[in-house]
Design an enzyme around this catalytic site. Structure first.
Site, PDB file in Angstrom:
ATOM      1  CD  GLU A 160      -3.181   0.834   1.938  1.00  0.00           C
ATOM      2  OE1 GLU A 160      -3.501  -0.347   2.120  1.00  0.00           O
ATOM      3  OE2 GLU A 160      -3.905   1.798   2.237  1.00  0.00           O
ATOM      4  NE  ARG A 161      -2.540   5.152  -0.266  1.00  0.00           N
ATOM      5  CZ  ARG A 161      -3.506   5.490  -1.098  1.00  0.00           C
ATOM      6  NH1 ARG A 161      -3.234   5.762  -2.358  1.00  0.00           N
ATOM      7  NH2 ARG A 161      -4.739   5.559  -0.695  1.00  0.00           N
ATOM      8  CG  ASN A 203      -5.413  -0.371   5.772  1.00  0.00           C
ATOM      9  OD1 ASN A 203      -5.995   0.155   6.717  1.00  0.00           O
ATOM     10  ND2 ASN A 203      -4.897   0.335   4.779  1.00  0.00           N
ATOM     11  CD  GLU A 282      -8.002   5.862   6.090  1.00  0.00           C
ATOM     12  OE1 GLU A 282      -7.215   4.919   5.920  1.00  0.00           O
ATOM     13  OE2 GLU A 282      -7.790   7.016   5.686  1.00  0.00           O
ATOM     14  NE  ARG A 315      -1.053   3.966  11.703  1.00  0.00           N
ATOM     15  CZ  ARG A 315      -1.694   4.291  10.592  1.00  0.00           C
ATOM     16  NH1 ARG A 315      -2.872   3.781  10.314  1.00  0.00           N
ATOM     17  NH2 ARG A 315      -1.167   5.144   9.743  1.00  0.00           N
ATOM     18  CG  ASP A 361      -3.467  10.756   5.262  1.00  0.00           C
ATOM     19  OD1 ASP A 361      -2.521  10.247   5.870  1.00  0.00           O
ATOM     20  OD2 ASP A 361      -4.120  10.172   4.384  1.00  0.00           O
ATOM     21  CD  GLU A 383       1.784   6.349  10.884  1.00  0.00           C
ATOM     22  OE1 GLU A 383       1.314   5.842  11.920  1.00  0.00           O
ATOM     23  OE2 GLU A 383       1.236   6.263   9.776  1.00  0.00           O
ATOM     24  CD  GLU A 389      -0.902   8.143   0.984  1.00  0.00           C
ATOM     25  OE1 GLU A 389      -0.352   7.800   2.045  1.00  0.00           O
ATOM     26  OE2 GLU A 389      -2.132   8.160   0.841  1.00  0.00           O
ATOM     27  CD  GLU A 507       4.644  24.791   1.055  1.00  0.00           C
ATOM     28  OE1 GLU A 507       5.833  25.169   1.163  1.00  0.00           O
ATOM     29  OE2 GLU A 507       3.823  24.856   1.978  1.00  0.00           O
TER      30      GLU A 507
HETATM   31  C1  GCU Z   1      -3.718   7.203   4.209  1.00  0.00           C
HETATM   32  C2  GCU Z   1      -3.394   6.284   3.080  1.00  0.00           C
HETATM   33  C3  GCU Z   1      -3.953   4.920   3.294  1.00  0.00           C
HETATM   34  C4  GCU Z   1      -3.512   4.392   4.645  1.00  0.00           C
HETATM   35  C5  GCU Z   1      -3.904   5.379   5.722  1.00  0.00           C
HETATM   36  C6  GCU Z   1      -3.335   5.015   7.068  1.00  0.00           C
HETATM   37  O1  GCU Z   1      -5.080   7.520   4.198  1.00  0.00           O
HETATM   38  O2  GCU Z   1      -3.871   6.802   1.892  1.00  0.00           O
HETATM   39  O3  GCU Z   1      -3.497   4.099   2.266  1.00  0.00           O
HETATM   40  O4  GCU Z   1      -4.060   3.158   4.907  1.00  0.00           O
HETATM   41  O5  GCU Z   1      -3.396   6.645   5.435  1.00  0.00           O
HETATM   42  O6  GCU Z   1      -2.341   5.616   7.435  1.00  0.00           O
HETATM   43  O7  GCU Z   1      -3.869   4.162   7.755  1.00  0.00           O
END
Ligand code: GCU
Length: 677
Positions: A160-161, A203, A282, A315, A361, A383, A389, A507
């Protein structure tokens, strides 16, 4: 000469000393008590490989040696004392710390523990590789105990990312059989002081906990242990649901389920660092489903790992992604305080609340998260995303250390006392036992690890800052350049200049004045798409209209977010005249015609900044081209391709953002570049 990118900054390239400063390094290495695989054993091997490669010298490694002969001695303080007697300077050493005592015919590298000895060896090798060995005694202790990476690797092998290929750890639902890359990665991380790697995505998938995968975790941990890197795992909060039909953290069955699986993991990974948990965020499951608090959830895992000495990184990225745009006072940036402040003091001692640097974020610029100042009886960690990203995904190059430093050095003035974020997360400010850093690198199987050679300066800087946040971004960068590209002055100057201008450039052509990145927030997080931010439940709003723009986060008239900060800071952020220009639209809703402290209007600043940022991106190509022949062809061309892409894409950014705001505001650009001219 073709370069193997997978060695990163640990190239051990030959140094050709210029004149007087010929390095004289002993040719015997004594790695104390290193008869079996251990970080001190690794230190001995690294010293042998490094010294022979950098200085073209034949070196031997032994496990013991006579104190009078010329040698590089590496080991723990205890082992050294047992063999040779006392070392006074060692009293200053703390966990993971090291000392290097360097004289022309003897070098003593001692760690408080084995890991510290390895860190000392890497530092000594770095000094040799930079032709800059400091003589005398050099003591270094890490400022924070937790210096981890969070890999967002999925069980199916995607990341992811991540922009550097497939996972190094998983494939097709299982831990990989071949753990060579895991070991190589641990080596890189150890060389900059990282001591823990959470191997799977926040995730998280419950299948990580199958017998076969727990076995596999043991394999990964075995590969990383010689480098002093401990393995950690992310958990899916609902994992017990399949067998128990519930995941209520206060149900004793659920508690017992977690205690049992935790014990199984520790059987395979006796030194597991701990768990990382993303809950109720999320769409992820969590304790709120059962009307339990987030602390109830965190403490359940804390109880499971406590007997093994593990920690729980919980988190703070908890928010509702269905908030109402029509409501002027709703604000995603308030979520962290709403969810966590009242729980201060309710977390077990081995829980660390892990907080993203800003309340939204990983945007190109955010105000620091006020939660750092609000938790006085809870350990915290910051973090940081090493994987960019929202910052061009390694198709654009942004050196991130200056952004991180701005946050780390921010003084939140909790209780009207000095409260820099870097001192809060080390545990120093609120006298907490734990704390530190979680970096998200997105490292994959690509030979460059991250997808671009230049991006590796970010991974390097992340480790260095987690060890010592007082280091300067440019100093860190220049060490990395020497290690990665050698000693050519033009290479050093050019890469320094590009890197230090890279965040302002990005930026400039993305989102200015604290308005956020203005990228597509719904899917890719790549490329310009300001329209995707407003009118949905995600809460990354610009509130951009025809006449005005920005989030009103004031206390009296807006979301109240400015009041989440301690009074001295709240007073600044709550006041449109006192808020610095670069965060104006983060905190205030103002007309496009409002004059900034720079005396430009908001809209003219947008127009100009986009032209300036894109112009910088064009100049990076020319600057990079001036290095042809000074850098090996493979890396030169690889990066040239990226800089060229960035230059083109920066024009797309410039024009789409400027036209978007011109169309909204219909205000002419003073230089007549925007609109139908
Ligand atoms: C961002 C990111 C997600 C990730 C989330 C997180 O939203 O786009 O891919 O899961 O952060 O940090 O949990």
């Amino acid at each position: 000469l073709a370069e193997d990118g997978s060695r990163g900054w640990l190239r051990y390239a030959p140094v050709r000393p210029t004149g007087h400063n010929t390095l004289d390094v002993p040719s015997t290495i004594v790695a104390l008590n290193s008869t079996k695989i251990s970080p001190v054993f690794t230190a001995g091997q690294e010293l042998r490989n490094g010294i022979s490669s950098i200085l073209a010298k034949n070196v031997q490694v032994r496990a013991d040696g006579c104190s009078n002969s010329s040698a590089v001695i590496v080991g723990t303080v205890d082992a050294y004392r047992a063999a040779y007697g006392d070392v006074k300077e060692a009293e200053a050493l703390e966990d993971d710390g090291y000392l290097i005592h360097s004289t022309p015919d003897k070098v003593i590298i001692l760690g408080c523990n084995e890991r510290g000895a390895l860190y000392g060896a890497f530092e000594y090798l770095s000094q040799i590789a930079r032709n800059n060995v400091t003589s005398g005694v050099h003591v270094s202790n890490p400022q924070a105990p937790i210096r981890w990476t969070n890999e967002w690797d999925n069980m199916d092998g995607t990341i992811e990312r991540g922009y550097g290929g497939a996972s190094n750890f998983f494939r097709d639902g299982y831990v990989v059989d071949n753990v060579t890359r895991a070991a190589e990665y641990a080596r890189l991380l150890a060389s900059v002081g990282i001591n823990g790697v959470v191997v799977n995505n926040v995730n998280a998938n419950a299948t990580l906990l199958s017998d076969r995968n727990v076995e596999g975790l043991g394999r990964l941990a075995d590969a990383m242990r010689p480098y002093g890197v401990q393995l950690g795992v992310s958990l899916n909060f609902a994992s017990p649901n399949a067998t128990l039909g519930t995941f209520d953290p206060l149900d004793p069955k659920v508690d017992a389920w977690w205690a049992n699986i935790t014990n199984q993991i520790y059987k395979k990974v006796p030194d597991m660092a701990g768990f990382l948990v993303k809950a109720n965020s999320e769409g992820q499951p969590g304790p709120l489903t059962y009307n339990r608090t987030l602390a109830d959830g965190a403490n359940m895992f804390a109880r499971a790992v406590a007997p093994h000495g593990g920690v729980v990184m919980f988190r703070a990225f908890v928010y509702d992604n269905h908030i109402t745009y029509a409501n002027w006072t709703s604000d995603r940036a308030n979520a962290q305080l709403e969810f966590f402040q009242h729980l201060d003091g309710k977390f077990d001692e081995n829980v660390v609340v892990q907080i993203k640097y800003g309340p939204i974020d990983f945007q190109v610029r955010e105000a620091p998260s006020p939660l750092f100042a609000a938790l006085h009886n809870t350990s915290t960690a910051i973090e940081l995303q090493v994987t960019p990203e929202y910052l061009g995904q390694n198709c654009h190059f942004v050196y991130l250390a200056p952004l991180w430093k701005e946050i780390l050095d921010f003084d939140l003035r909790a209780e009207s006392r000095p409260s820099k974020i870097k001192d809060i997360i080390t545990g120093e400010r609120f006298k907490r036992p734990l704390g530190g850093y979680a970096g998200v690198p997105g490292a994959g199987t690509n030979t460059t690890w991250l997808g671009s050679h230049m991006a590796m300066s970010n991974l390097y800087a992340y480790g260095k800052l987690a060890w010592d946040a007082s280091l300067g971004s440019e100093d860190i960068l220049q060490d990395w350049i020497r290690l990665t590209f050698g000693f050519d002055q033009k290479v050093l100057d050019t890469i320094t200049d590009i890197s230090m201008r890279s965040w302002p450039a990005y930026e400039g052509y993305s989102g200015n004045l604290g308005v956020q990145t203005l990228t597509d927030i719904l899917y890719t997080h790549f490329g310009p798409n300001p329209a995707s931010q407003d009118n949905n439940g995600w809460g990354q709003w610009l509130r951009a209209g025809n006449v005005t723009i920005g989030m009103d986060r004031t206390i009296e008239n807006g979301t109240g977010n400015a009041g989440n900060y301690p009074p001295e800071i709240a007073e600044i952020f709550n006041d449109v005249d006192k808020t610095p220009d670069n965060l104006l639209l983060w905190f205030h809703h103002v007309p496009y015609t409002r004059r900034l402290k720079s005396n430009k209007t908001v809209i003219q600043h947008f127009y100009d900044a986009h032209y300036e940022g894109a112009a910088s991106a064009q100049s990076f190509v020319k600057q990079w081209e001036s290095l042809e022949g000074k850098i090996d062809k493979e890396r030169y061309e690889h990066q040239l391709f990226r800089q060229t892409y960035q230059a083109g894409h920066s024009l797309v950014w410039r024009d789409s953002i400027n036209e978007y705001f011109y169309n909204l505001s219909r205000i002419e650009d003073e230089s007549n570049r925007v609109g139908n001219h």
